[in-house]
Design a protein around this motif. Structure first.
Motif, PDB file in Angstrom:
ATOM      1  N   ALA A 130     -15.940  58.176 -14.003  1.00 15.84           N
ATOM      2  CA  ALA A 130     -15.615  58.703 -12.510  1.00 15.84           C
ATOM      3  C   ALA A 130     -15.458  60.268 -12.802  1.00 15.84           C
ATOM      4  CB  ALA A 130     -14.366  57.926 -11.610  1.00 15.84           C
ATOM      5  N   PHE A 131     -14.759  60.315 -13.710  1.00 14.93           N
ATOM      6  CA  PHE A 131     -14.841  62.267 -13.530  1.00 14.93           C
ATOM      7  C   PHE A 131     -14.746  62.972 -15.360  1.00 14.93           C
ATOM      8  CE2 PHE A 131     -11.527  60.098 -10.419  1.00 14.93           C
ATOM      9  CZ  PHE A 131     -12.261  61.617  -9.226  1.00 14.93           C
ATOM     10  N   PRO A 132     -16.331  63.137 -15.149  1.00 13.54           N
ATOM     11  CA  PRO A 132     -16.529  63.438 -16.925  1.00 13.54           C
ATOM     12  C   PRO A 132     -16.116  64.737 -16.652  1.00 13.54           C
ATOM     13  CG  PRO A 132     -18.570  62.927 -15.343  1.00 13.54           C
ATOM     14  CD  PRO A 132     -17.243  62.556 -14.359  1.00 13.54           C
ATOM     15  N   GLN A 133     -16.078  65.122 -15.673  1.00 16.58           N
ATOM     16  CA  GLN A 133     -15.312  66.849 -16.307  1.00 16.58           C
ATOM     17  C   GLN A 133     -13.710  67.102 -16.704  1.00 16.58           C
ATOM     18  OE1 GLN A 133     -16.229  65.202 -12.980  1.00 16.58           O
ATOM     19  NE2 GLN A 133     -15.467  66.048 -11.673  1.00 16.58           N
ATOM     20  N   LEU A 134     -12.931  65.942 -16.524  1.00 20.59           N
ATOM     21  CA  LEU A 134     -12.022  66.081 -17.021  1.00 20.59           C
ATOM     22  C   LEU A 134     -11.935  65.473 -18.339  1.00 20.59           C
ATOM     23  CD1 LEU A 134     -10.137  64.506 -13.119  1.00 20.59           C
ATOM     24  CD2 LEU A 134     -10.397  67.253 -14.173  1.00 20.59           C
ATOM     25  N   GLU A 135     -12.948  65.831 -19.100  1.00 21.56           N
ATOM     26  CA  GLU A 135     -12.222  64.617 -20.309  1.00 21.56           C
ATOM     27  C   GLU A 135     -11.582  65.498 -21.023  1.00 21.56           C
ATOM     28  OE1 GLU A 135     -15.342  64.434 -24.726  1.00 21.56           O
ATOM     29  OE2 GLU A 135     -16.339  64.690 -22.593  1.00 21.56           O
ATOM     30  N   GLY A 136     -10.643  65.418 -21.765  1.00 21.34           N
ATOM     31  CA  GLY A 136      -9.178  65.842 -22.483  1.00 21.34           C
ATOM     32  C   GLY A 136      -8.175  65.600 -21.681  1.00 21.34           C
ATOM     33  N   LEU A 137      -8.583  65.019 -20.818  1.00 17.64           N
ATOM     34  CA  LEU A 137      -6.933  65.066 -20.095  1.00 17.64           C
ATOM     35  C   LEU A 137      -6.521  63.267 -20.606  1.00 17.64           C
ATOM     36  CD1 LEU A 137      -5.825  66.048 -17.746  1.00 17.64           C
ATOM     37  CD2 LEU A 137      -6.557  64.238 -15.975  1.00 17.64           C
ATOM     38  N   ARG A 138      -5.073  63.728 -20.233  1.00 20.29           N
ATOM     39  CA  ARG A 138      -4.324  62.978 -21.921  1.00 20.29           C
ATOM     40  C   ARG A 138      -3.153  61.961 -20.740  1.00 20.29           C
ATOM     41  NH1 ARG A 138      -4.617  63.442 -27.315  1.00 20.29           N
ATOM     42  NH2 ARG A 138      -3.145  62.100 -27.562  1.00 20.29           N
ATOM     43  N   PHE A 139      -3.040  60.665 -20.382  1.00 26.40           N
ATOM     44  CA  PHE A 139      -3.008  59.945 -20.314  1.00 26.40           C
ATOM     45  C   PHE A 139      -0.621  59.983 -20.593  1.00 26.40           C
ATOM     46  CE2 PHE A 139      -6.863  58.078 -19.171  1.00 26.40           C
ATOM     47  CZ  PHE A 139      -6.442  58.316 -17.812  1.00 26.40           C
ATOM     48  N   SER A 140       0.041  60.306 -19.124  1.00 25.50           N
ATOM     49  CA  SER A 140       1.552  60.655 -19.495  1.00 25.50           C
ATOM     50  C   SER A 140       2.068  59.253 -19.833  1.00 25.50           C
ATOM     51  CB  SER A 140       1.898  61.396 -18.825  1.00 25.50           C
ATOM     52  OG  SER A 140       1.992  61.024 -17.582  1.00 25.50           O
ATOM     53  N   ALA A 175      -9.252  53.689 -18.807  1.00 25.35           N
ATOM     54  CA  ALA A 175      -9.487  55.402 -18.839  1.00 25.35           C
ATOM     55  C   ALA A 175     -10.658  55.062 -18.972  1.00 25.35           C
ATOM     56  CB  ALA A 175      -8.670  54.845 -20.451  1.00 25.35           C
ATOM     57  N   GLY A 176     -11.244  54.431 -19.490  1.00 25.07           N
ATOM     58  CA  GLY A 176     -12.650  54.722 -19.549  1.00 25.07           C
ATOM     59  C   GLY A 176     -13.073  54.959 -18.131  1.00 25.07           C
ATOM     60  N   HIS A 177     -13.089  53.965 -17.483  1.00 22.82           N
ATOM     61  CA  HIS A 177     -13.056  53.943 -16.109  1.00 22.82           C
ATOM     62  C   HIS A 177     -12.849  55.162 -15.594  1.00 22.82           C
ATOM     63  CE1 HIS A 177     -13.332  49.119 -15.623  1.00 22.82           C
ATOM     64  NE2 HIS A 177     -14.949  49.252 -16.626  1.00 22.82           N
ATOM     65  N   PHE A 178     -11.730  55.950 -16.145  1.00 21.93           N
ATOM     66  CA  PHE A 178     -11.876  56.855 -14.837  1.00 21.93           C
ATOM     67  C   PHE A 178     -12.459  58.180 -15.599  1.00 21.93           C
ATOM     68  CE2 PHE A 178      -9.175  61.112 -16.008  1.00 21.93           C
ATOM     69  CZ  PHE A 178      -8.414  61.072 -14.563  1.00 21.93           C
ATOM     70  N   PHE A 179     -13.453  58.152 -16.989  1.00 23.89           N
ATOM     71  CA  PHE A 179     -13.491  59.173 -17.678  1.00 23.89           C
ATOM     72  C   PHE A 179     -15.478  58.925 -17.441  1.00 23.89           C
ATOM     73  CE2 PHE A 179      -9.826  59.558 -20.310  1.00 23.89           C
ATOM     74  CZ  PHE A 179      -9.772  61.104 -19.799  1.00 23.89           C
ATOM     75  N   MET A 185     -15.735  60.691 -26.914  1.00 25.68           N
ATOM     76  CA  MET A 185     -15.281  60.463 -26.914  1.00 25.68           C
ATOM     77  C   MET A 185     -14.545  59.149 -26.131  1.00 25.68           C
ATOM     78  SD  MET A 185     -11.807  62.487 -27.158  1.00 25.68           S
ATOM     79  CE  MET A 185     -11.622  62.412 -25.109  1.00 25.68           C
ATOM     80  N   ASP A 186     -14.086  58.259 -27.783  1.00 27.84           N
ATOM     81  CA  ASP A 186     -13.883  56.958 -27.282  1.00 27.84           C
ATOM     82  C   ASP A 186     -12.557  57.216 -26.098  1.00 27.84           C
ATOM     83  OD1 ASP A 186     -11.699  54.667 -27.243  1.00 27.84           O
ATOM     84  OD2 ASP A 186     -12.196  54.750 -29.071  1.00 27.84           O
ATOM     85  N   PRO A 187     -12.140  56.637 -25.103  1.00 28.24           N
ATOM     86  CA  PRO A 187     -11.465  56.651 -23.850  1.00 28.24           C
ATOM     87  C   PRO A 187      -9.838  56.326 -24.519  1.00 28.24           C
ATOM     88  CG  PRO A 187     -12.962  54.792 -23.299  1.00 28.24           C
ATOM     89  CD  PRO A 187     -13.101  56.000 -24.564  1.00 28.24           C
ATOM     90  N   ALA A 188      -9.784  55.601 -25.337  1.00 25.15           N
ATOM     91  CA  ALA A 188      -8.493  55.235 -25.918  1.00 25.15           C
ATOM     92  C   ALA A 188      -7.337  56.585 -26.613  1.00 25.15           C
ATOM     93  CB  ALA A 188      -8.509  53.780 -26.782  1.00 25.15           C
ATOM     94  N   HIS A 189      -8.496  57.626 -26.555  1.00 31.68           N
ATOM     95  CA  HIS A 189      -7.412  58.679 -27.544  1.00 31.68           C
ATOM     96  C   HIS A 189      -6.115  59.292 -26.455  1.00 31.68           C
ATOM     97  CE1 HIS A 189      -9.411  58.985 -31.308  1.00 31.68           C
ATOM     98  NE2 HIS A 189     -10.453  58.714 -30.711  1.00 31.68           N
ATOM     99  N   SER A 190      -7.445  59.000 -25.351  1.00 30.85           N
ATOM    100  CA  SER A 190      -6.086  59.453 -24.019  1.00 30.85           C
ATOM    101  C   SER A 190      -5.181  58.648 -24.128  1.00 30.85           C
ATOM    102  CB  SER A 190      -6.814  59.629 -22.831  1.00 30.85           C
ATOM    103  OG  SER A 190      -7.626  58.138 -22.453  1.00 30.85           O
ATOM    104  N   LEU A 191      -4.908  57.579 -24.152  1.00 27.17           N
ATOM    105  CA  LEU A 191      -3.281  56.702 -24.627  1.00 27.17           C
ATOM    106  C   LEU A 191      -2.946  56.942 -25.352  1.00 27.17           C
ATOM    107  CD1 LEU A 191      -5.874  54.196 -23.015  1.00 27.17           C
ATOM    108  CD2 LEU A 191      -3.464  54.972 -21.938  1.00 27.17           C
TER     109      LEU A 191
END
Length: 464
Positions: free
Chosen positions: A341-351, A335-339, A1-7
């Motif tokens: 590091a923590f791929p198990q948190l895919e789907g988490l969003r940034f507030s 955001a890309g670097h975060f996922f 998933m594109d990490p930009a979606h988390s933003l």
């Protein structure tokens, strides 16, 4: 998933400053006033200076002026890592002041404990947690560096433990972590804005007069003391302490020693119990990786993850502007670097996503001085590690104003200055070459090129 979606739903403001407990601003100074000590700047540096001055002498008339609101700048948007280190980390101190590092380590520990005591004594609710900090290796060559670092720190009495891959991933589970170095009691995690607001209230309770929305625009001698001009009046003071961070210092000769670096951070939404279980992190340490272009990350009281760092942006001419406080390309990169590091948190969003300028200097740690015959003191150059060190800087400023020799004022760290940055365009070009070189080193087993080796020889650097 594109990490930009988390933003997609991110708010472009500091999570800390968005707290509903943010106090109302105090009125601006109108007319002239007199005092014994004027403190310029309502961040940690100024707040600690005002509070400690009243602790030393309750009869002292202390005024603090702040150009916007207390804690609005670096003090309200940093990562909340409150370190005992006064030297931007043990290894920077070891390189620059090896002969007095034991003293600096002791003073740093005493300073951190004094902060903890003040937080408790003044009843400051700022989510203080003495969890320590865990530096993690994400590249093979960093593993031995951490192992050797643990041995060096032990020689100086630092309670630091080397963790192999299994041990570090038992603390915080990321597939990118290869080893760790846990400084177990030298760092506290804190809600940075609440700390600033709590210090503001403590100052008021001790009788400090605080004026917000009162920028100090000029400094001049006035009879036996000093006069500071503000938009609607002047403050006449016997002594002035300047805690203005990266904003233009009223002692103009200080300005060439500083460069504004823009640092950025993301904050996630709160993690669920299952998400927390997926990464562990039960001991709630602050974390940072060992790259030159590094990330820092920590978990908040309500179980969000703050993820910041990596990009350190300098704008030509050293300009400090509000429009530089947000940088979508950096948010997407983080955001890309975060996922990763923590791929198990895919789907988490940034507030929340935010940024701002910090006051970097070429030696990475604060420097100090006086002006106008000792009637003015300053402490600047904390380079992103000022949550704890600013309290020490406040003590130094007050010592310098007193004119008395103390253990602090006799330190080589206090008596010396970093090398100033060169004028533009050399400054901009040099910082750009340094950033490029640091990135190359991160992708080349840490090997430093000739440019970085020359910088090392001169004791120069660029960091955030």
């Amino acid at each position: 998933m594109d990490p930009a979606h988390s933003l997609a739903d991110v708010q472009h403001t500091s999570f800390w400053l968005a707290d509903p407990g943010r106090p109302e601003a105090l009125p601006a100074l109108v007319g002239d006033t007199r005092c014994d000590l004027l403190v310029v700047g309502g961040g940690y540096s100024g707040l600690w200076t005002a509070l400690i001055a009243k602790e030393r002498d309750p009869s002292l008339d202390v005024v603090l002026v702040e150009g916007q609101e207390v804690g609005w700048a670096a003090s309200g948007r940093n990562g909340g890592f409150c370190a005992a280190s006064l030297t931007h980390g043990f290894f920077n101190g070891l390189e620059r002041w090896p002969n007095e590092l034991r003293t600096l380590q002791r003073l740093g520990q005493e300073n951190l404990q004094a902060m903890e005591d003040a937080v408790k004594g003044y009843g400051i609710d700022c989510d203080w947690e003495r969890t320590g900090e865990l530096d993690v290796a994400t590249e093979p060559h960093q593993v031995d560096e951490l192992r050797e670092g643990a041995e060096a720190m032990a020689e100086y009495g630092v309670n630091a433990a080397f963790l192999d891959t299994d041990a570090v991933r038992a603390e915080v589970d990321s597939p990118t972590f290869l080893a760790g170095l846990w400084d177990k009691d030298g760092v506290a995690m804190v809600h940075p804005a609440k700390l600033a607001w709590g210090l503001k209230q403590a100052c008021l309770d001790q009788g400090v007069r605080i004026f917000e929305h009162t920028p100090a625009t000029a400094l001049a001698e006035s009879g036996p003391g000093m006069a500071v001009r503000t938009p609607y009046g002047r403050v006449h003071a016997n002594h002035v302490a300047l805690g203005t961070n990266i904003f233009p210092n009223l002692v103009k000769r200080v300005r060439p020693f500083l460069a504004p670096v823009y640092d950025f951070a993301l904050m996630t939404e709160p993690l669920t119990d299952d998400q927390l279980a997926a990464i562990g992190w039960k001991n709630r340490q602050g974390l940072g990786d060992c790259n030159n272009q590094f990330h820092y990350f920590r978990i908040s009281a309500d179980n969000r993850i703050l993820w910041g760092g990596y990009d350190a942006i300098y704008h030509y001419g050293g300009r400090v502007r509000a429009e530089y406080d947000h940088r979508p390309e950096t948010y997407r990169k983080l955001a890309g670097h975060f996922f990763t590091a923590f791929p198990q948190l895919e789907g988490l969003r940034f507030s929340h996503a935010w940024g701002g300028a910090i006051d970097t200097c070429s030696r990475f740690s604060a420097f100090f001085g006086t002006a106008h015959g000792g009637k003015v003191s300053y402490a600047v150059g904390y380079t992103g590690l000022g949550v704890g060190a600013t309290r020490f800087g406040a003590e130094v400023m007050l010592d310098l104003l007193s004119g008395e020799r103390t253990e602090r004022t006799e330190l080589e760290m206090v008596k010396s200055k970093p090398m100033p940055f060169p004028p533009e365009p050399v400054k901009w070009a040099g910082i750009g070459i340094t950033k490029w070189s640091l990135d190359r080193a991160d992708h080349n087993q840490g090997r430093r090129n000739l440019w970085l080796k020359a910088m090392d020889t001169l004791g120069l650097g660029f960091d955030s």
